[in-house]
Motif scaffolding. Structure first.
Motif, PDB file in Angstrom:
ATOM      1  N   UNK A 243      -5.194   4.703  -5.094  1.00 47.30           N
ATOM      2  CA  UNK A 243      -3.918   4.588  -5.817  1.00 47.30           C
ATOM      3  C   UNK A 243      -2.705   4.522  -4.906  1.00 47.30           C
ATOM      4  N   UNK A 244      -2.754   5.233  -3.775  1.00 49.39           N
ATOM      5  CA  UNK A 244      -1.588   5.303  -2.893  1.00 49.39           C
ATOM      6  C   UNK A 244      -1.512   4.149  -1.904  1.00 49.39           C
ATOM      7  N   UNK A 245      -2.459   3.191  -1.984  1.00 50.73           N
ATOM      8  CA  UNK A 245      -2.423   2.055  -1.051  1.00 50.73           C
ATOM      9  C   UNK A 245      -1.107   1.288  -1.195  1.00 50.73           C
ATOM     10  N   UNK A 249       0.770  -3.450   3.365  1.00 52.90           N
ATOM     11  CA  UNK A 249       0.312  -2.634   4.487  1.00 52.90           C
ATOM     12  C   UNK A 249      -1.174  -2.329   4.368  1.00 52.90           C
ATOM     13  N   UNK A 250      -1.558  -1.707   3.254  1.00 53.00           N
ATOM     14  CA  UNK A 250      -2.960  -1.347   3.040  1.00 53.00           C
ATOM     15  C   UNK A 250      -3.732  -2.438   2.313  1.00 53.00           C
ATOM     16  N   UNK A 251      -3.024  -3.272   1.538  1.00 54.55           N
ATOM     17  CA  UNK A 251      -3.694  -4.381   0.872  1.00 54.55           C
ATOM     18  C   UNK A 251      -2.736  -5.557   0.773  1.00 54.55           C
ATOM     19  N   UNK A 262      -6.531 -11.022  -3.778  1.00 57.54           N
ATOM     20  CA  UNK A 262      -6.097  -9.774  -3.145  1.00 57.54           C
ATOM     21  C   UNK A 262      -7.231  -9.214  -2.308  1.00 57.54           C
ATOM     22  N   UNK A 263      -6.863  -8.597  -1.193  1.00 60.98           N
ATOM     23  CA  UNK A 263      -7.813  -7.914  -0.304  1.00 60.98           C
ATOM     24  C   UNK A 263      -7.507  -6.420  -0.386  1.00 60.98           C
TER      25      UNK A 263
END
Length: 747
Positions: A243-245, A249-251, A262-263
């Motif tokens: 949830x905090x991605x 940055x993270x995806x 999406x990755x």
């Protein structure tokens, strides 16, 4: 005339009754229950209302919607069906007339709420959770009465800001069968616009491909209004995505015509690979037209598998937050037998803790009374031995009874710990009244023989063993809110053991507390140190009234922390009225009848007028400041504890010191006014940027009880220093400046 036997007999009966009343009193004022007014429930944090929408009346084939509309106070939020890193979704349980069937909540699109490095999915401001209701073909409209249907709802929700509070409410609504119910049509129309549109048919939908620790998501068929726009992603299945991605940055996400890709990183807490993933995609920037589509739902098929991660990979901070938030809903686990070494350590700790309990300030009045009792026996060795054995039996059996009650209530699902009886204002008020009565008796205002038949007045002389036994009961009653060194860890072990082992620890605790008096009764040299009986005993008896009155002052202060200044003032007024009534009963003749009758009537009126203030709950000053959104101004100011707040601070890399305390804990107050206000300690806290949190257990708080249980404790005080990436450091019950500074030096 004996005073001690009858006073202690009265106390024993009163204490048992007060402990039995505790469950009802605390449940009546549980902070999670809102004040219901039919279709509306209000709490300090939300206003919840049951509303309906039946544009064509109630009948087969006609649309009917029910819904819970929640209006949050600023900065508070509730949760979506997948709450994210922590939290719980709102749950609705319906009771409907025959022929009506409620569906699932049609969840509006949530938004992401970030607290530190954690992220939740939920709602702020006002949100309507609508539920479609199917009217069956066999539905029969009422032919008589007012033509309405009785709709009832029980709802539970978790409302959070930084701290989290579970709340619930009972709702009732009279729904007209004929005619339009369109008062809330606008709210239901907006709620429908806030729901995601389904992507179905013609190649629309998504596919997920597993690649190691990441997911490759492809979604086709999104409308033109969404193309080229950044999208927010919400997984309906918990613990698959992080949830905090952070997007970018993270995806990452990209558009190729009408195809969105999406990755995404897999959650470390994911379970087994499902066949499909229901997902919601929403525009980052919602259109100005609130009715325009802005979110879409797809059920993406999954190709490939991932390895399910063990639950142990949850971070300690997040695990603590989740455990505290869900403490009330988690069923108690059956305790397993403790290993022999653990049991022996708990027994030895209980024995030492009970021995040191005699040195705690709250037990001093009983110590003085026992000195007087031993001196009264003089050189009668047999009487001394019997008194010591009876006192020991009273202490041990009282600890067993209190421990059995605690274990029984915990087994029934109550979140309780040591000293639980003083978390009830009713018990505190009863104890204050009792100690006032004992103090007046010790001061010589009255003798119990004035109010009872002569046969009862000689009970102490005829049954000194019973007198000593009840003095042990009194000692445990006064000592029960205290925690001595070694005692906290032993009680923490005890509440997690099977009943037989746990009660053995409580018995060891009682034996340790009674041990000095048992030794004094068996060893003549100890008794020889005491002065001989004489006139000094009358003076000593009256002097012992003042420790009793000091105990009353402490109990009134405790009640003031629980019920506010109005509650403390009401209790003081009732104590004065009760003392005047006792005095009137010492008078003689017609004067006694007249004055006592007036005082009885006045006391009854006083109880009816202000008695409810004694048990009326009041929020602590820290909670009031938190609800008002005020932040502490001093660098070393204490803030209210919550599991989420502690987890967020640790996740942000900040050390945390937690003071688990209660107003009725004398040791807690001693530490608070000595070590915790020491200038060197405060300077070390500030230099190392340690966040100071205070967990106030004066009233029952299941989240604090759960946190204490995780630390292996069952009572207060408990002092814990948390540091990111390190195990918690639990300090001793009686703090010293050197101990705290040494712990801080390890940061």
């Amino acid at each position: 005339m004996s005073h001690r036997l009858l006073s202690r007999l009265f106390f024993a009966l009163l204490f048992i009754a007060a402990s039995a009343l505790w469950t009802g009193a605390s449940a009546q004022f549980s902070p999670k229950m809102g004040a219901s007014t039919g279709s509306v429930v209000t709490t300090p944090r939300v206003r919840a209302e049951l509303i309906a929408h039946a544009p064509e009346g109630v009948g087969p084939g006609q649309p009917l919607w029910l819904g819970l509309q929640i209006t949050h106070q600023p900065e508070w939020h509730t949760y979506w069906k997948n709450p994210g890193d922590s939290g719980l979704p709102t749950e609705l349980t319906w009771t409907l007339p025959a022929g009506l069937t409620a569906g699932e909540i049609a969840w509006p699109v949530p938004h992401t709420i970030r607290i530190g490095t954690l992220a939740n999915h939920g709602y702020e401001g006002q949100v309507l959770l609508p539920v479609p209701v199917q009217v069956g073909p066999d539905f029969q409209a009422p032919l008589a009465g007012n033509g309405t249907l009785d709709v009832r709802l029980r709802a539970t929700w978790l409302v959070c800001r930084v701290e989290c509070i579970p709340e619930e409410g009972e709702f009732a609504l009279q729904l007209p069968v004929r005619g339009s119910t369109a008062l809330h049509a606008t709210a239901f129309a907006q709620s429908q616009a806030d729901q995601p549109l389904a992507l179905v048919g013609d190649g629309r939908g998504g596919q997920v491909r597993v690649q190691g620790e990441r997911l490759q998501l492809t979604v086709r068929g999104l409308p033109a209004a969404a193309r080229g726009q950044p999208l927010a992603l919400f997984a309906e299945t918990p613990e698959v995505l992080i949830p905090a991605a952070v997007p970018g940055k993270d995806w990452t996400q990209a558009w190729n015509g009408d195809v969105w890709t999406a990755d995404l990183p897999l959650s470390p807490q994911r379970g087994d690979t499902p066949a499909s993933l229901p997902l919601v995609l929403a525009l980052d920037q919602r259109p100005a037209d609130r009715q325009a589509p802005h979110a879409w739902r797809t059920v993406a098929s999954v190709s490939g598998t991932w390895a399910a991660a063990p639950r142990a990979s949850v971070s300690p901070a997040l695990a603590a937050a989740l455990a505290a938030n869900q403490a009330e809903s988690a069923p108690p686990a059956a305790p397993a037998s403790a290993p022999l070494g653990t049991l022996l350590a708990a027994l030895v700790g209980g024995l030492l803790g009970g021995l040191l309990l005699n040195l705690m300030p709250c037990v001093f009045p009983v110590l003085a009374i026992k000195v007087l009792g031993f001196a009264q026996h003089g050189s009668n060795r047999r009487a001394q031995r019997l008194a010591g054995a009876a006192y020991t039996a009273g202490v041990v059996l009282s600890f067993l009874a209190l421990g059995g009650l605690l274990l029984g209530l915990r087994a029934a699902g109550e979140q309780l710990g040591w000293g639980f009886q003083l978390q009830s204002p009713a018990v505190v008020a009863l104890l204050a009244g009792l100690f006032t009565l004992i103090g007046l008796n010790l001061a010589g205002l009255f003798e119990f023989g004035q109010f009872v038949p002569g046969r009862l007045a000689t009970l102490q002389a005829r049954h000194p063993v019973g007198d000593a036994f009840l003095s042990g009961v009194l000692a445990v009653a006064i000592a029960s809110p205290c925690t001595a060194p070694f005692m906290g860890a032993s009680l923490g072990f005890a509440v997690g053991m099977p009943a037989a082992q746990a009660l053995a620890v409580f018995a060891a605790l009682g034996l340790g507390m009674a041990l000095p008096y048992l030794a004094a009764s068996l060893v003549p040299a100890v008794v020889g140190w005491l002065p001989r009986p004489g006139p000094w005993m009358a003076t000593f008896r009256r002097a012992m009234a003042f420790p009793m009155f000091a105990t009353v002052v402490w109990l009134v202060w405790v009640l003031g922390q629980q019920s506010g200044i109005d509650g403390a003032g009401a209790l003081l007024a009732l104590l004065v009225a009760g003392s005047a009534l006792v005095w009137s009963l010492t008078l003689r003749g017609r004067t006694r009848v007249v004055i006592a009758s007036v005082l009885i009537a006045g006391s009854a009126w006083l109880i009816g007028a202000i008695g409810q203030n004694v048990t009326k709950p009041v929020e602590s000053a820290a909670q009031v400041a938190a609800d008002a959104g005020s932040a502490p101004s001093a660098p070393h100011a204490w803030q209210p504890w919550s599991a989420d707040r502690a987890a967020a601070l640790l996740a942000a890399g900040q050390p945390v010191f937690v003071d688990f305390t209660a107003a009725w804990c004398v040791t807690c107050q001693y530490n608070k006014r000595t070590t915790l206000v020491d200038s060197n300690v405060l300077a070390d806290f500030a230099d190392r940027k340690v966040a100071l949190l205070r967990a106030d257990w004066t009233r029952r708080d299941p989240a604090i009880t759960a946190a204490l249980t995780q630390l292996g404790r069952s009572g207060v005080p408990v002092y814990v220093l948390y540091a990111p990436g390190k195990a918690p450091v639990v300090l001793t019950e009686i703090l010293s400046v050197a101990e705290v500074r040494q712990a801080l030096a390890t940061l």
